[in-house]
Structures are given as structure tokens and as C-alpha cells.
Design a protein around this motif. Structure first.
Motif, PDB file in Angstrom:
ATOM      1  N   GLY A  22       0.862  -1.193  -0.052  1.00  0.00           N
ATOM      2  CA  GLY A  22       0.201  -0.157  -0.109  1.00  0.00           C
ATOM      3  C   GLY A  22       0.976   1.440  -0.041  1.00  0.00           C
ATOM      4  N   LEU A  23       1.973   1.109   0.639  1.00  0.00           N
ATOM      5  CA  LEU A  23       2.778   2.143   0.880  1.00  0.00           C
ATOM      6  C   LEU A  23       3.327   2.725  -0.459  1.00  0.00           C
ATOM      7  CD1 LEU A  23       4.267   4.609   2.754  1.00  0.00           C
ATOM      8  CD2 LEU A  23       6.193   2.767   3.005  1.00  0.00           C
ATOM      9  N   PHE A  24       4.021   1.729  -1.308  1.00  0.00           N
ATOM     10  CA  PHE A  24       4.488   2.102  -2.496  1.00  0.00           C
ATOM     11  C   PHE A  24       3.907   1.782  -3.787  1.00  0.00           C
ATOM     12  CE2 PHE A  24       8.275   0.769   0.098  1.00  0.00           C
ATOM     13  CZ  PHE A  24       9.048   2.157   0.259  1.00  0.00           C
ATOM     14  N   GLY A  25       2.447   1.358  -3.596  1.00  0.00           N
ATOM     15  CA  GLY A  25       1.468   1.057  -4.690  1.00  0.00           C
ATOM     16  C   GLY A  25       1.912  -0.010  -5.588  1.00  0.00           C
ATOM     17  N   ILE A  26       2.327  -1.115  -5.096  1.00  0.00           N
ATOM     18  CA  ILE A  26       2.709  -2.122  -5.680  1.00  0.00           C
ATOM     19  C   ILE A  26       1.998  -3.494  -5.103  1.00  0.00           C
ATOM     20  CG2 ILE A  26       5.025  -1.221  -6.247  1.00  0.00           C
ATOM     21  CD1 ILE A  26       5.912  -3.145  -3.837  1.00  0.00           C
ATOM     22  N   GLY A  27       2.090  -4.613  -6.145  1.00  0.00           N
ATOM     23  CA  GLY A  27       1.660  -5.855  -5.504  1.00  0.00           C
ATOM     24  C   GLY A  27       2.757  -6.489  -4.471  1.00  0.00           C
ATOM     25  N   GLY A  28       2.103  -6.931  -3.333  1.00  0.00           N
ATOM     26  CA  GLY A  28       3.289  -7.377  -2.527  1.00  0.00           C
ATOM     27  C   GLY A  28       4.014  -8.566  -2.886  1.00  0.00           C
ATOM     28  N   GLY A  29       3.839  -9.185  -4.054  1.00  0.00           N
ATOM     29  CA  GLY A  29       4.532  -9.945  -4.677  1.00  0.00           C
ATOM     30  C   GLY A  29       6.311  -9.791  -5.068  1.00  0.00           C
ATOM     31  N   ILE A  30       6.150  -8.412  -5.407  1.00  0.00           N
ATOM     32  CA  ILE A  30       7.712  -7.942  -5.794  1.00  0.00           C
ATOM     33  C   ILE A  30       8.565  -7.905  -4.810  1.00  0.00           C
ATOM     34  CG2 ILE A  30       7.547  -5.439  -5.490  1.00  0.00           C
ATOM     35  CD1 ILE A  30       8.755  -5.399  -8.294  1.00  0.00           C
ATOM     36  N   VAL A  31       7.834  -7.857  -3.436  1.00  0.00           N
ATOM     37  CA  VAL A  31       8.743  -7.843  -2.194  1.00  0.00           C
ATOM     38  C   VAL A  31       8.762  -9.227  -1.616  1.00  0.00           C
ATOM     39  CG1 VAL A  31       9.222  -7.095   0.181  1.00  0.00           C
ATOM     40  CG2 VAL A  31       8.140  -5.484  -1.582  1.00  0.00           C
ATOM     41  N   ALA A  32       7.767 -10.092  -1.831  1.00  0.00           N
ATOM     42  CA  ALA A  32       7.320 -11.409  -1.184  1.00  0.00           C
ATOM     43  C   ALA A  32       8.200 -12.414  -1.874  1.00  0.00           C
ATOM     44  CB  ALA A  32       5.849 -11.793  -1.300  1.00  0.00           C
ATOM     45  N   VAL A  33       8.382 -12.325  -3.022  1.00  0.00           N
ATOM     46  CA  VAL A  33       9.396 -13.497  -3.941  1.00  0.00           C
ATOM     47  C   VAL A  33      10.703 -13.310  -3.482  1.00  0.00           C
ATOM     48  CG1 VAL A  33       9.949 -14.151  -6.173  1.00  0.00           C
ATOM     49  CG2 VAL A  33       7.591 -13.575  -6.024  1.00  0.00           C
ATOM     50  N   PRO A  34      11.505 -12.387  -3.422  1.00  0.00           N
ATOM     51  CA  PRO A  34      12.669 -12.465  -2.993  1.00  0.00           C
ATOM     52  C   PRO A  34      12.864 -12.838  -1.441  1.00  0.00           C
ATOM     53  CG  PRO A  34      12.474 -10.387  -4.218  1.00  0.00           C
ATOM     54  CD  PRO A  34      10.866 -11.021  -4.059  1.00  0.00           C
ATOM     55  N   MET A  35      11.983 -12.432  -0.837  1.00  0.00           N
ATOM     56  CA  MET A  35      11.919 -12.620   0.767  1.00  0.00           C
ATOM     57  C   MET A  35      11.764 -14.473   0.889  1.00  0.00           C
ATOM     58  SD  MET A  35       9.382 -11.874   3.835  1.00  0.00           S
ATOM     59  CE  MET A  35       7.955 -12.873   3.304  1.00  0.00           C
ATOM     60  N   PHE A  36      11.017 -14.907  -0.160  1.00  0.00           N
ATOM     61  CA  PHE A  36      10.632 -16.445   0.111  1.00  0.00           C
ATOM     62  C   PHE A  36      11.943 -17.389  -0.577  1.00  0.00           C
ATOM     63  CE2 PHE A  36       5.942 -15.823  -0.833  1.00  0.00           C
ATOM     64  CZ  PHE A  36       5.829 -15.655   0.694  1.00  0.00           C
ATOM     65  N   VAL A  37      12.586 -16.388  -1.744  1.00  0.00           N
ATOM     66  CA  VAL A  37      13.699 -17.258  -2.023  1.00  0.00           C
ATOM     67  C   VAL A  37      15.114 -17.197  -1.169  1.00  0.00           C
ATOM     68  CG1 VAL A  37      15.442 -16.926  -3.896  1.00  0.00           C
ATOM     69  CG2 VAL A  37      13.058 -16.698  -4.344  1.00  0.00           C
ATOM     70  N   LEU A  38      15.213 -16.036  -0.490  1.00  0.00           N
ATOM     71  CA  LEU A  38      16.432 -15.584   0.312  1.00  0.00           C
ATOM     72  C   LEU A  38      16.240 -16.131   1.680  1.00  0.00           C
ATOM     73  CD1 LEU A  38      17.387 -12.308  -1.091  1.00  0.00           C
ATOM     74  CD2 LEU A  38      18.413 -14.415  -1.824  1.00  0.00           C
ATOM     75  N   GLY A  39      14.922 -15.887   2.278  1.00  0.00           N
ATOM     76  CA  GLY A  39      14.853 -16.281   3.706  1.00  0.00           C
ATOM     77  C   GLY A  39      14.154 -17.655   3.721  1.00  0.00           C
ATOM     78  N   PHE A  40      13.605 -18.047   2.893  1.00  0.00           N
ATOM     79  CA  PHE A  40      12.996 -19.307   3.198  1.00  0.00           C
ATOM     80  C   PHE A  40      13.547 -20.450   2.217  1.00  0.00           C
ATOM     81  CE2 PHE A  40      10.040 -16.422   4.636  1.00  0.00           C
ATOM     82  CZ  PHE A  40       9.016 -17.270   5.694  1.00  0.00           C
ATOM     83  N   GLY A  41      14.653 -20.249   1.536  1.00  0.00           N
ATOM     84  CA  GLY A  41      15.226 -21.334   0.582  1.00  0.00           C
ATOM     85  C   GLY A  41      14.250 -21.840  -0.567  1.00  0.00           C
ATOM     86  N   ALA A  51       3.606 -16.506  -3.637  1.00  0.00           N
ATOM     87  CA  ALA A  51       3.440 -14.949  -3.338  1.00  0.00           C
ATOM     88  C   ALA A  51       2.250 -14.628  -4.339  1.00  0.00           C
ATOM     89  CB  ALA A  51       4.594 -14.294  -4.125  1.00  0.00           C
ATOM     90  N   LEU A  52       1.573 -15.345  -5.163  1.00  0.00           N
ATOM     91  CA  LEU A  52       0.374 -14.970  -5.776  1.00  0.00           C
ATOM     92  C   LEU A  52      -0.654 -15.132  -4.968  1.00  0.00           C
ATOM     93  CD1 LEU A  52       0.984 -16.573  -9.339  1.00  0.00           C
ATOM     94  CD2 LEU A  52       0.375 -14.313  -9.027  1.00  0.00           C
ATOM     95  N   VAL A  53      -0.620 -16.142  -3.957  1.00  0.00           N
ATOM     96  CA  VAL A  53      -1.431 -16.159  -2.837  1.00  0.00           C
ATOM     97  C   VAL A  53      -1.971 -14.989  -2.033  1.00  0.00           C
ATOM     98  CG1 VAL A  53      -2.372 -17.605  -0.798  1.00  0.00           C
ATOM     99  CG2 VAL A  53      -1.023 -18.784  -2.417  1.00  0.00           C
ATOM    100  N   LEU A  54      -0.827 -14.384  -1.784  1.00  0.00           N
ATOM    101  CA  LEU A  54      -0.765 -12.936  -1.262  1.00  0.00           C
ATOM    102  C   LEU A  54      -1.356 -12.053  -2.108  1.00  0.00           C
ATOM    103  CD1 LEU A  54       0.186 -10.944   1.241  1.00  0.00           C
ATOM    104  CD2 LEU A  54       2.261 -10.938  -0.121  1.00  0.00           C
ATOM    105  N   MET A  55      -0.981 -12.037  -3.345  1.00  0.00           N
ATOM    106  CA  MET A  55      -1.343 -10.984  -4.413  1.00  0.00           C
ATOM    107  C   MET A  55      -2.852 -11.067  -4.750  1.00  0.00           C
ATOM    108  SD  MET A  55       1.966 -11.109  -6.774  1.00  0.00           S
ATOM    109  CE  MET A  55       1.294  -9.910  -8.172  1.00  0.00           C
ATOM    110  N   VAL A  56      -3.453 -12.146  -4.999  1.00  0.00           N
ATOM    111  CA  VAL A  56      -4.878 -12.172  -5.580  1.00  0.00           C
ATOM    112  C   VAL A  56      -5.895 -11.573  -4.822  1.00  0.00           C
ATOM    113  CG1 VAL A  56      -6.540 -14.088  -6.075  1.00  0.00           C
ATOM    114  CG2 VAL A  56      -4.204 -14.593  -6.903  1.00  0.00           C
ATOM    115  N   PRO A  57      -6.083 -11.661  -3.667  1.00  0.00           N
ATOM    116  CA  PRO A  57      -7.184 -10.791  -2.905  1.00  0.00           C
ATOM    117  C   PRO A  57      -6.975  -9.403  -2.877  1.00  0.00           C
ATOM    118  CG  PRO A  57      -5.852 -12.145  -1.397  1.00  0.00           C
ATOM    119  CD  PRO A  57      -5.376 -12.660  -2.652  1.00  0.00           C
ATOM    120  N   ASN A  58      -5.800  -9.133  -2.781  1.00  0.00           N
ATOM    121  CA  ASN A  58      -5.453  -7.608  -2.996  1.00  0.00           C
ATOM    122  C   ASN A  58      -5.764  -6.942  -4.165  1.00  0.00           C
ATOM    123  OD1 ASN A  58      -4.785  -7.321  -0.034  1.00  0.00           O
ATOM    124  ND2 ASN A  58      -2.594  -7.852  -0.504  1.00  0.00           N
ATOM    125  N   LEU A  59      -5.365  -7.606  -5.382  1.00  0.00           N
ATOM    126  CA  LEU A  59      -5.812  -7.134  -6.456  1.00  0.00           C
ATOM    127  C   LEU A  59      -7.104  -7.128  -6.822  1.00  0.00           C
ATOM    128  CD1 LEU A  59      -2.722  -8.843  -8.357  1.00  0.00           C
ATOM    129  CD2 LEU A  59      -2.886  -6.489  -7.935  1.00  0.00           C
TER     130      LEU A  59
END
Length: 254
Positions: A22-41, A51-59
Motif C-alpha cells: 500500500g505504501l509504494f503502490g505495488i503488489g506484495g509479490g515483488i517483495v514477497a518473492v525475494p523474501m521467499f527465495v532468500l529467507g525461506f530457501g 506470492a500469488l496467494v498474497l497478491m490475488v485478494p489484494n488485486l
């Protein structure tokens, strides 16, 4: 107890991503995908599907609310939405079978190019003169945005918006409305395709989506109180740093 901790952690992360979206006017996926890759392996396709699970309801909610305030012609929405949805389905079927390392490189390159574009347009403030909307070219815009949604799980609106406002000379409200008509149905199709290929972690994605819905409005409210240009520059620098880390991080850690 462990399940409760898992749910609480996922809700908290989803709330943070929803706020940033909401702050940057973007879908959460652009932040979530790197977090899942780097933080969750996670591998890249799995991260994009989750990440699409997070994005779909917001969109979907964003599209519905925007349509109430700025109604779009149904023919224009059908032209861009149908072409985007079909393209998303076709490209997503390919993406779920791609080599994860190649897909990560493509995702990183997209984020890097997006960061450069945000930096180059940070000083532009003059809106284009509105032109008559040509429905014949909207399917082409839908195919471009749908290709990004299918391949990367993100970026449909980020590509369609500049095409609509720059190339087709539409007002920002029109560009945003048509971009949402593109990405909302495309995200549903992309999620279904990734889920069919078993590239979704529902136990993580669903509680994150719930957390994101609760905080996205707060991020939007704060965005209206902060200066736009410094925020855009800071966000672009964050994207550039994340794209670089996606490429070199595994080598350094390995």
C-alpha cells in the motif's frame, strides 16, 4: 503450539508486505518473492506461486474498489483482460517447467530494469496529454502484461501502466483502472496454473494473505502523507539491491 507460532509469524509477515504494498503502490509479490527465495530457501517457481496467494485478494479488492470510483468501459476491460488472461495461462505453464536458476535470473533482471526506470522517471512530473483510447491495441498491452504475470507472477501492471499512460496517452486514472483489469483476472489464472503444477505453499500463503488485507489500507494512507520522489528513489534502490543479491547471494553463501 508450533502451528500457532507458524500462523502468527505468517500473519505478521503478510501484514508487513501488505503495508509495503500500500505504501509504494505495488503488489506484495515483488517483495514477497525475494523474501521467499532468500529467507525461506524456496526455488523461484515455488516462491512466485506462493506470492500469488498474497497478491490475488489484494488485486481483486483493489480492482473492485477502483471500478466503483472510476468505472472503465466494459469493452476496454474485456479487450485487455481476456488477452492478458490467456497469455498468462500459456506463459505460466511454461514458467512452472523452467529451470529455477534461469527463472531467478529473469526475475532479477526484471527488478533491475524496473529500478532503473523508477530512478529515470523520479523527476518527471508533467502528465501526458490525454488521447483517444484505441481499443484495437489494448490486446497487445494485455499480452505484454500477461506475459510478465505468467512468467514472473508479478509486473503486469508495472508494464501496462507506462504503456497506457505513455504510449497510448491515457490519464493516470484510466491507466490504473485498465492495469487492474489486466492483473486481477490474470493473477487468478496464474495462481491456478502454479497450484496445478504444485508450486504453491498454501500453509504460508493463506495466512500471509489475511495479514496483508488488514494493513494495505494503512500503507495507502501513509503514502498520501509522504513526499513521492524520495519514496520512489528509496524503493528503486531497494529493488536494485534485492535484484543484485538474488544473483550473487547464493554464490557468496554457498
Amino acid at each position: 503450539m508450533l502451528l500457532a507460532i507458524h500462523l502468527f509469524t505468517a500473519l505478521l509477515m503478510g501484514a508487513g508486505l501488505g503495508f509495503l504494498g500500500g505504501l509504494f503502490g505495488i503488489g506484495g509479490g515483488i517483495v514477497a518473492v525475494p523474501m521467499f527465495v532468500l529467507g525461506f530457501g524456496m526455488d523461484q517457481p515455488f516462491a512466485q506461486g506462493t506470492a500469488l496467494v498474497l497478491m490475488v485478494p489484494n488485486l481483486l479488492v483493489g480492482w473492485w474498489r477502483y471500478q466503483q470510483r472510476h468505472p472503465m468501459p466494459w469493452r476496454a476491460m474485456a479487450a485487455i483482460g481476456v488477452s492478458a488472461t490467456l497469455t498468462t495461462w500459456l506463459i505460466a505453464r511454461v514458467a512452472t517447467r523452467m529451470d529455477p536458476h534461469m527463472l531467478r535470473w529473469l526475475f532479477s533482471g526484471f527488478m533491475g530494469l524496473l529500478a532503473l526506470r523508477l530512478l529515470s522517471t523520479a523527476r518527471q512530473s508533467t502528465p501526458p496529454q490525454e488521447q483517444r483510447l484505441d481499443l484495437r491495441v489494448l490486446p497487445l498491452v494485455g499480452m505484454v502484461g500477461g506475459s510478465s504475470m505468467g512468467l514472473l507472477g508479478i509486473g503486469g501492471g508495472l508494464l501496462a501502466g507506462p504503456l497506457l499512460s505513455g504510449w497510448l496517452g491515457q490519464r493516470q486514472t484510466t491507466a490504473q483502472g485498465l492495469s487492474l483489469a489486466l492483473v486481477a483476472p490474470s493473477s487468478v489464472v496464474a495462481l491456478a496454473t502454479y497450484a496445478q503444477a504444485q508450486r504453491v505453499d498454501w500453509t504460508l500463503g493463506v495466512p500471509m494473505a489475511l495479514g496483508g488485507v488488514l494493513t494495505v489500507s494503512a500503507g495507502v494512507a501513509l503514502a498520501h502523507r509522504l513526499p513521492e520522489r524520495p519514496m520512489r528513489t528509496a524503493f528503486a534502490m531497494m529493488l536494485a539491491a534485492t535484484a543484485l543479491w538474488l544473483i550473487i547471494g547464493p554464490h557468496l553463501l554457498g
